[in-house]
Write an enzyme that holds these catalytic residues in place. Structure first.
Site, mmCIF file in Angstrom:
data_model
loop_
_atom_site.group_PDB
_atom_site.id
_atom_site.type_symbol
_atom_site.label_atom_id
_atom_site.label_comp_id
_atom_site.label_asym_id
_atom_site.label_seq_id
_atom_site.Cartn_x
_atom_site.Cartn_y
_atom_site.Cartn_z
ATOM 1 N N LYS A 80 0.845 -1.199 0.000
ATOM 2 C CA LYS A 80 0.000 0.000 0.000
ATOM 3 C C LYS A 80 0.882 1.253 0.000
ATOM 4 O O LYS A 80 1.982 1.251 0.594
ATOM 5 C CB LYS A 80 -0.866 -0.053 1.258
ATOM 6 C CG LYS A 80 -1.955 0.989 1.383
ATOM 7 C CD LYS A 80 -2.826 0.638 2.603
ATOM 8 C CE LYS A 80 -3.917 1.666 2.831
ATOM 9 N NZ LYS A 80 -4.712 1.367 4.027
ATOM 10 N N SER A 155 -9.480 1.567 3.316
ATOM 11 C CA SER A 155 -8.643 2.369 2.449
ATOM 12 C C SER A 155 -7.637 1.542 1.638
ATOM 13 O O SER A 155 -6.970 2.098 0.772
ATOM 14 C CB SER A 155 -7.883 3.412 3.272
ATOM 15 O OG SER A 155 -7.131 2.799 4.271
ATOM 16 N N SER A 179 -9.633 -1.020 7.374
ATOM 17 C CA SER A 179 -9.109 -0.768 6.028
ATOM 18 C C SER A 179 -8.455 -1.922 5.308
ATOM 19 O O SER A 179 -8.132 -1.789 4.138
ATOM 20 C CB SER A 179 -8.126 0.407 6.081
ATOM 21 O OG SER A 179 -8.841 1.587 6.333
#
Lengths: 501, 107, 484
Positions: A80, A155, A179
């Site tokens: 990420k 996210s 997330s």
């Protein structure tokens, strides 16, 4: 468009091939790269791919000859965009850090590298990890591989999509209020948030320090355990990092997990099955409960009365910590700088232009909650509420080995559907937030379908019972067989001949 | 609404966020509804409950020995910095009437 | 407290750089370096993703500070974030302490310029990290150097118990000595290791119309002279204001060293909302009783207490006690006395010959090649008359060069005092015969003439004769012969 080849294999299947010398690491990386090249322009899972670096790393490993024995030897993976890496930018999907190059690697990048993993690229996310749909990325949207008009969740949407679309067998995400788990649920993959403190946060660009944890997104539970073996270790550079008693043994534990869950006590907290949850998802969870019963577990309803208060308390705490963690983005030392005549102008301009609306909202909320006159009523109150939630869960775990809940209250929603309504967006996290508040491990595994869309079920266990969670999830996964089949190749399941575990 | 806008403007100043007129209006509205929702915490009576600031507790103190030795990233850092003069970082003047708080030293 | 005359109430906020090798939360070096932005790392630069890890030695040295100030050290303390924006503060917050500090409620005694004993209560002692350095270039901008950023600091906050700029200077000087003694800080002023903010106002609440001025804060003073002058200026400014009936405003001011005035920095009442909250990256720190006790023991006796004890125990003047303690000679002195020497003699020698030697050679007491026992031996030989005071100095000279026992030198060089009666008698006779005219002078009343004759005996014996005995012998002989 179909690349149903090496990149569709699970991590464990790839490992077997590498160990047997039947495939090279370079081949695996090439397969990953070509899968990305074929599909990602539409999907948008990645912000950046380092073809050269990944191939160089693969070749170098191939050339040393023999197997390193690293648990992730030869495995291409994605990280990420809020996880620091020296290769590529680390931009948190924000204009504020658009071209930022970190001079150091996050601990997880170093340890996955030592375990043999090969970093392919940085995945898209909601800006600074604030969001539940990846629509808050400053750069582009990521689409759900199961339905391109729907969000992948957030996210860690890019990481979830990259695994669901078979670009890579494993991706690292971060989970502050769900997330990792929520996008895992929306994308039909496995996503786990480990016990708080078991994975180093050194190099994770902080959103909320007491809630953030890095964790894996994979297609199977065994793959997840393998990644965890590389991630879970005590890091002296992170003061909140603790020694996990099962460090390095997760994969082994899953491999030995057996065929049933006889004697296990599974709790079904009723507050997670209320009106706020889509009835079809409630059905899926009840179906899963039956599944657990079928495996020999004792499933009973229980109550966690403070659950409803977890979300508001979470938003106060997370925003407060975030408002402080994001104060360093001021245009002075790195990141975006919009010039000004005075330092004050510099701050206001840089932060005004660098941050998107959701980030600004959270910084505002957090600043407010900590401000004079409001600290007691908001921040302190939220921290006391947190204590209540922890107590309740501890109490529940004295009666149950696991808790079973939905991961999300709804299946993947449409792109653009909730982005204008912050509160509606926040509601997507009601099932996942309590685990972050309590620092307990939680995993989302594919649980079924709603309108053809995958929905996950969530399992939670006490702190340090990550291994227990993985074992139960592995058994359930093995027996129910829903492994989130490849959405891009409907009907295709990894072939029998390639070690089906 | 005006009171909320005023409060929002104050918080924005504290947070050093520049909000346009339109942004401020939206922000004030969003803040109001969010705080309204969050207000349900008032239903709880928790004065006797100890606050929890971090779910991990250390049994032993987490600290390090007083040893020196870091990887030298200073050059790389300076290369990435927006405005560098002779190894110093440069920012515009801190004006005395700035609302910027903080300690100032002229040495 | 009642103040019949307008009295300054001065409180101090002192930041002391602790003597650690590495910074508070990262392993960067603290040693002063000229090139900017070289002693930096992701942690002290506040790079995204970096995290703090506490330096244990900083805690120990902080505890030492607290103990030296007689403050109560708490069993548990917590770091908090003090949030504000300033270019030299990389994270946009400073890791400090508020609600759960390291120590509180101490007291420090000090001596003022007139030798009077005063006290100032210490409200708290806590730990925090330093910010970087800003260099303002008027008209251009501000340069930033983060070498200092993250250095471990102890913040000492006093109650407003100081009532004059001179007292503040005395307090700070003695605080510096105290901190150096404990080893908590080297307090090198030229490197900014002690910086001070002062709070001052004037209060008059006794007879007549009461009056007071609002507190003004003068920030970041880094020399004792600067503190005193700034306070002199401020106190006067407040006095004049009070006379005018102007209560002034609560504000922050800066000291202009060149123009020797303070000027207002922020006239707005915009109070600093630092939004303190416990730092979620750092768990509470337990300070075990064992650590506190161990540090207390290692700290030993503090300078003030030692001065008093030396005076009392060895019957020394406070001046002598001052010189011994202030000069770092007290340990040596006490050991010499422990070996059996007379305290006054030991004190004199240590403050005199020994001290002179240290200065001449530019060495410290630790580098002196003389053992306390050896000095004791020397003093003993003088005391017993084995050698004269004059010879002792010669012997001392040899001892500091060679580091061997005084007795050995005396034997080797045959420096024993001649105290033999027969020998002295014969020498006295010789001298009397050789200097009849001087003897006549002495007989006619000139006492000084005897001194000359003693001197002659000393010459003949290369200074080894026991001068008192020589003196007595001469008198004896002269008076005897006078009777013939």
């Amino acid at each position: 468009m179909m690349t149903c080849d090496l990149s569709r294999l699970t991590l464990m299947q790839m490992r077997e091939l590498i160990d047997a010398g039947e495939v090279s690491r370079e081949e695996l990386v090439r397969a990953a790269l070509s899968a990305v090249a074929e599909g990602d322009e539409v999907l948008g899972a990645f912000l950046e791919v380092d073809e050269e670096g990944a191939l160089a790393a693969a070749r170098a490993a191939d050339n040393t000859g023999g197997q390193t024995g690293g648990v992730l030897d030869g495995i291409p993976y994605a990280a990420k965009a809020n996880i620091c890496s020296r290769r590529m930018t680390t931009n948190c999907a924000s204009y504020m850090l658009a071209d930022y190059r970190s001079p150091f690697d996050a601990k997880v990048v170093a340890s996955t590298g030592s375990a043999g993993g090969i970093l392919l690229g940085k995945t898209n996310m909601d800006e600074f990890a604030m969001g539940s749909s990846t629509e808050n990325s400053a750069f582009h949207k990521t689409r759900n591989p199961w339905d391109l008009d729907r969000v992948p969740g957030g996210s860690s949407g890019g990481s979830a999509a990259s695994v669901a679309a078979n670009y890579v067998p494993a991706a690292l995400g971060s989970d502050t209020g769900g997330s990792i788990r929520q996008p895992a649920s929306f994308c039909g993959v496995v996503g786990m948030k480990p016990t708080y403190g078991s994975v180093s946060r050194y190099g994770l660009i902080a959103f909320a320090s007491s809630l953030d944890q890095i964790g894996p997104l994979t297609r199977t539970v065994h793959d997840c355990a393998a990644v965890l073996d590389a991630l879970v270790l005590r890091d002296k550079r992170d003061s909140t990092s603790i020694s996990h008693p099962d460090s390095g043994r997760f994969s082994e534990s899953v491999a030995a997990s057996g065929e049933d869950l006889r004697g296990w006590r599974v709790g079904l907290p009723r507050e997670y099955l209320g009106d706020g949850i889509d009835p079809r998802i409630r059905e899926v969870v009840r179906g899963a409960a039956d599944g657990f019963t079928g495996l020999g577990a004792e499933v009973r309803e229980c109550s966690l009365p403070h659950t409803d208060y977890a979300l508001p308390a979470y938003y106060i705490i997370a925003s407060a910590e975030a408002s402080s963690n994001l104060a360093r983005f001021d245009g002075v030392r790195y990141g975006m700088r919009t010039e000004g005549e005075s330092v004050l102008d510099l701050y206001l301009n840089s932060r005004g232009e660098g941050f998107g609306p959701e980030v600004k909202r959270r910084v505002m909320l957090g600043t407010f909650a900590l401000s004079a006159g409001y600290y007691d009523a908001y921040y302190l109150k939220a921290a006391r509420t947190r204590r209540m939630i922890v107590r309740e869960l501890e109490q529940a775990f004295s009666d149950f080995d696991l808790l079973l809940t939905p991961t999300t209250p709804m299946p993947a929603f449409g792109i653009g559907e909730r982005v204008e309504d912050p509160l509606a967006m926040y509601m997507a996290d009601i099932c996942t937030i309590p685990a972050n508040m309590a620092g307990i491990p939680a995993i989302s595994i594919p649980g079924g379908r709603v309108d053809g869309l995958p929905v996950g079920i969530q399992l939670m266990a006490p702190r340090f019972a990550d291994e227990r969670l993985l074992r139960a999830a592995a058994v359930y996964e093995r027996v129910t067989g829903d492994r989130g089949a490849n959405p891009l190749c409907p009907g295709d399941v990894p072939t029998e001949g390639v070690c089906d575990r | 609404m005006d009171h909320v806008k005023q409060q929002a403007a104050y918080v924005a100043r504290l947070a050093h966020l520049r909000l346009s007129g339109a942004e401020l209006k939206t922000m004030a509205r969003d803040m109001e509804s969010i705080l309204d929702y969050i207000g349900r915490l008032e239903e709880l009576e928790l004065d006797e409950v100890q606050p929890l600031f971090n779910p991990a507790a250390a049994d032993d103190n987490v600290w390090r020995e007083d040893e020196t030795g870091t990887d030298d990233i200073s050059d790389e850092f300076l290369r990435g910095a927006p405005d560098v003069r002779d190894r110093y970082l440069m920012v515009p003047q801190v004006v005395a009437s700035d609302e910027v708080e903080g300690e100032d030293d002229d040495m | 407290m009642t103040f019949d005359d307008p009295t300054p109430l001065i409180g101090l906020e002192i930041h002391v750089a602790l003597a650690t090798d590495s910074k508070m939360f990262c392993p960067c070096e603290t040693e002063f370096v000229r090139e900017p932005n070289t002693q930096v790392c992701p942690v002290c630069l506040g790079l995204p993703g970096a995290l703090p890890v506490l330096n244990r030695r900083a805690v120990e040295l902080g505890v030492l500070c607290a103990l030296a100030l007689d403050a109560e050290v708490y069993p548990e303390m917590q770091f908090e974030r003090k949030n504000y924006h300033y270019p030299d503060l990389p994270k946009g917050y400073q890791i400090s302490q508020l609600a759960a500090p390291m120590a509180e409620n101490g007291i420090m005694s000090f001596t003022d310029d007139d030798g009077g004993e005063k006290e100032a209560r210490i409200r708290r002692v806590h730990l925090e990290e330093d910010a970087g350095k800003s260099i303002h270039l008027p008209g251009e901008g501000t340069l930033l150097d983060f070498n200092r950023c993250g250095v471990a600091l102890a913040e000492v906050v006093t109650e407003p118990d100081l009532h004059s700029p001179a007292d503040v200077r005395c307090f700070l000087e003695q605080l510096r000595e105290l901190l150096r003694h404990t080893g908590a800080s080297e307090v090198r002023m030229e490197e900014g290791e002690l910086r001070c903010d002062v709070n001052v106002n004037l209060v008059h609440n006794g007879e007549g119309t009461p009056g007071r001025t609002e507190i003004s804060e003068v920030k970041n003073l880094s020399s004792f002279r600067g503190v005193e002058r700034a306070l002199q200026y401020e106190v006067e400014r407040h006095r004049q204001a009070l006379r005018r009936g102007d209560p002034l405003t609560h504000e922050t001011r800066h000291w202009d060293e060149e123009r020797e005035v303070t000027f207002s920095a922020r006239s707005k009442e915009e109070s600093h909302d630092y939004r303190y909250f416990p730092d979620p990256d750092l768990h509470p720190v337990r300070i075990p009783r064992a650590m506190i006790d161990d540090l207390q023991e290692r700290m030993g006796e503090l300078p003030r207490a030692r001065r008093r004890r030396l005076s009392r125990e060895y019957d020394l003047s406070s001046y002598d006690a001052d010189v011994l303690v202030g000069g770092g000679l007290a340990d040596f002195f006490e050991e010499v006395v422990a070996e059996g020497s007379n305290a006054k003699a030991a004190a004199n020698w240590v403050m005199g010959e020994l001290s002179a030697h240290l200065n001449a050679e530019d060495i410290g007491i630790d580098e002196l090649p003389v053992q306390p026992g050896q000095l004791a031996q020397l003093l003993d030989m003088v005391d017993s008359g084995e050698i004269s005071g004059k010879i002792a100095k010669e012997v001392w000279g040899a001892v500091v060069q060679q580091g061997c026992d005084p007795r050995a030198i005396v034997e080797e060089r045959g420096l024993s005092q001649i105290s033999d009666d027969a020998q002295l008698e014969s020498l006295a006779r010789e001298v009397v015969e050789e200097h009849e005219d001087v003897v006549r002078d002495y007989r006619s009343g000139k006492e000084k003439a005897l001194g000359f004759l003693v001197g002659q005996i000393m010459q003949k014996t290369q200074g080894k004769a026991n001068p008192q005995m020589a003196n007595e012998k001469l008198r004896e002989i002269i008076s005897r012969e006078g009777c013939e």
